[in-house]
Motif scaffolding. Structure first.
Motif, mmCIF file in Angstrom:
data_model
loop_
_atom_site.group_PDB
_atom_site.id
_atom_site.type_symbol
_atom_site.label_atom_id
_atom_site.label_comp_id
_atom_site.label_asym_id
_atom_site.label_seq_id
_atom_site.Cartn_x
_atom_site.Cartn_y
_atom_site.Cartn_z
ATOM 1 N N GLU A 35 -57.417 -44.878 -11.510
ATOM 2 C CA GLU A 35 -56.528 -44.488 -10.411
ATOM 3 C C GLU A 35 -57.205 -43.491 -9.482
ATOM 4 O O GLU A 35 -57.152 -43.631 -8.259
ATOM 5 C CB GLU A 35 -55.225 -43.897 -10.976
ATOM 6 N N LYS A 43 -58.245 -43.949 -5.490
ATOM 7 C CA LYS A 43 -57.784 -42.994 -4.483
ATOM 8 C C LYS A 43 -58.974 -42.400 -3.733
ATOM 9 O O LYS A 43 -58.960 -42.313 -2.505
ATOM 10 C CB LYS A 43 -56.958 -41.885 -5.135
ATOM 11 N N LEU A 70 -50.289 -43.024 1.941
ATOM 12 C CA LEU A 70 -50.837 -43.640 0.732
ATOM 13 C C LEU A 70 -51.221 -42.619 -0.335
ATOM 14 O O LEU A 70 -51.014 -42.852 -1.524
ATOM 15 C CB LEU A 70 -52.073 -44.480 1.078
ATOM 16 N N TYR A 71 -51.812 -41.496 0.104
ATOM 17 C CA TYR A 71 -52.429 -40.583 -0.857
ATOM 18 C C TYR A 71 -51.821 -39.186 -0.875
ATOM 19 O O TYR A 71 -52.286 -38.338 -1.622
ATOM 20 C CB TYR A 71 -53.939 -40.494 -0.582
ATOM 21 N N ASN A 130 -43.363 -38.421 2.431
ATOM 22 C CA ASN A 130 -42.983 -38.240 1.038
ATOM 23 C C ASN A 130 -41.487 -37.955 0.889
ATOM 24 O O ASN A 130 -40.841 -38.466 -0.025
ATOM 25 C CB ASN A 130 -43.807 -37.120 0.408
ATOM 26 N N GLU A 172 -39.653 -41.507 1.964
ATOM 27 C CA GLU A 172 -40.100 -42.802 1.450
ATOM 28 C C GLU A 172 -39.103 -43.454 0.501
ATOM 29 O O GLU A 172 -38.835 -44.656 0.595
ATOM 30 C CB GLU A 172 -41.450 -42.653 0.750
ATOM 31 N N ARG A 207 -38.664 -46.738 3.531
ATOM 32 C CA ARG A 207 -40.089 -46.662 3.864
ATOM 33 C C ARG A 207 -40.334 -46.802 5.368
ATOM 34 O O ARG A 207 -41.185 -46.139 5.933
ATOM 35 C CB ARG A 207 -40.876 -47.724 3.104
ATOM 36 N N ILE A 244 -49.275 -49.845 4.084
ATOM 37 C CA ILE A 244 -48.797 -49.022 2.971
ATOM 38 C C ILE A 244 -48.248 -49.890 1.848
ATOM 39 O O ILE A 244 -48.483 -49.624 0.672
ATOM 40 C CB ILE A 244 -47.778 -47.984 3.467
ATOM 41 N N LYS A 245 -47.528 -50.958 2.202
ATOM 42 C CA LYS A 245 -47.021 -51.872 1.168
ATOM 43 C C LYS A 245 -48.188 -52.432 0.348
ATOM 44 O O LYS A 245 -48.131 -52.479 -0.863
ATOM 45 C CB LYS A 245 -46.238 -53.016 1.805
ATOM 46 N N LYS A 278 -49.791 -49.570 -1.737
ATOM 47 C CA LYS A 278 -48.959 -49.147 -2.876
ATOM 48 C C LYS A 278 -48.940 -50.198 -3.972
ATOM 49 O O LYS A 278 -48.852 -49.872 -5.146
ATOM 50 C CB LYS A 278 -47.531 -48.844 -2.412
ATOM 51 N N LYS A 279 -49.017 -51.475 -3.609
ATOM 52 C CA LYS A 279 -49.037 -52.550 -4.602
ATOM 53 C C LYS A 279 -50.323 -52.518 -5.418
ATOM 54 O O LYS A 279 -50.330 -52.776 -6.617
ATOM 55 C CB LYS A 279 -48.892 -53.918 -3.947
ATOM 56 N N SER A 334 -52.238 -49.953 -6.042
ATOM 57 C CA SER A 334 -52.503 -48.735 -6.841
ATOM 58 C C SER A 334 -51.662 -48.658 -8.077
ATOM 59 O O SER A 334 -50.990 -49.507 -8.483
ATOM 60 C CB SER A 334 -52.297 -47.496 -6.004
#
Length: 190
Positions: free
Chosen positions: A3, A7, A49-50, A102, A105, A109, A183-184, A187-188, A190
């Protein structure tokens, strides 16, 4: 371990995009005295994302590039004032984008992305204007008078940030749907 590697790799890629886009902005300089900040979109993506720390990092990188490419008019007036203003506006626009994203979300989203994409250029420009007021007002008064403006405030809004801010805001709003899709995907994976 896997992970954190993903990142770090993703953040490294977005950092490179920020550098390239800001250097590209120096070349095209389409409007006004300063370059349009094309990097606000990847800053929003990285922050979403991060997280807000990544957003602050990307904003810092943006600020460093601006210091070396686009801050000459202010550096001759005040090096400390320029460094503080340019780095603060970059760091804070990424930080704000990450925090706002954050906070929103989990509720929605799309709303989170739009809010982050709108607040990023507002923060960038707002801190620039505050820095102008704090560190450069005497010179801005002179520039304003020489350019025929009735007030330094009008000069700051119309000449220093006006067109650039509107273009930056429009680009961020228009690209918000693309940001959501990025972002979708991010996020998928990660």
């Amino acid at each position: 371990m896997k992970e954190s590697t993903k990142k770090l790799t993703g953040l490294g890629l977005i950092t490179a995009i920020v550098i390239v886009l800001q250097l590209f902005a120096v070349i095209i300089r389409p409007t006004g005295i300063f370059n349009i900040s094309l990097v606000l979109v990847p800053i929003v993506v990285g922050a979403a994302l991060y997280g807000y720390k990544a957003g602050a990092w990307l904003g810092f990188v943006f600020g460093v590039i601006v210091l070396f490419t686009d801050a000459g008019a202010f550096l001759v007036i005040s090096v400390p004032g320029t460094v503080v203003t340019v780095l603060a506006k970059g760091i804070c626009c990424g930080l704000v984008a990450g925090i706002v994203y954050n906070l929103l979300e989990k509720k929605n989203r799309v709303v989170a992305v739009i809010a982050a994409a709108v607040l990023c250029p507002i923060t960038n420009t707002g801190i620039f204007l505050i820095g102008c007021r704090l560190f450069f007002m005497n010179t801005i008064n002179e520039w304003s008078a020489a350019a025929g403006y009735s007030s330094a405030g009008a000069y700051m809004i119309l000449a220093l940030v006006g067109v650039n801010f509107l273009i930056e805001m429009a680009v961020n709003i228009v690209l918000s749907s693309a940001i959501v899709q990025i972002i979708k995907i991010g996020k998928k994976e990660s």
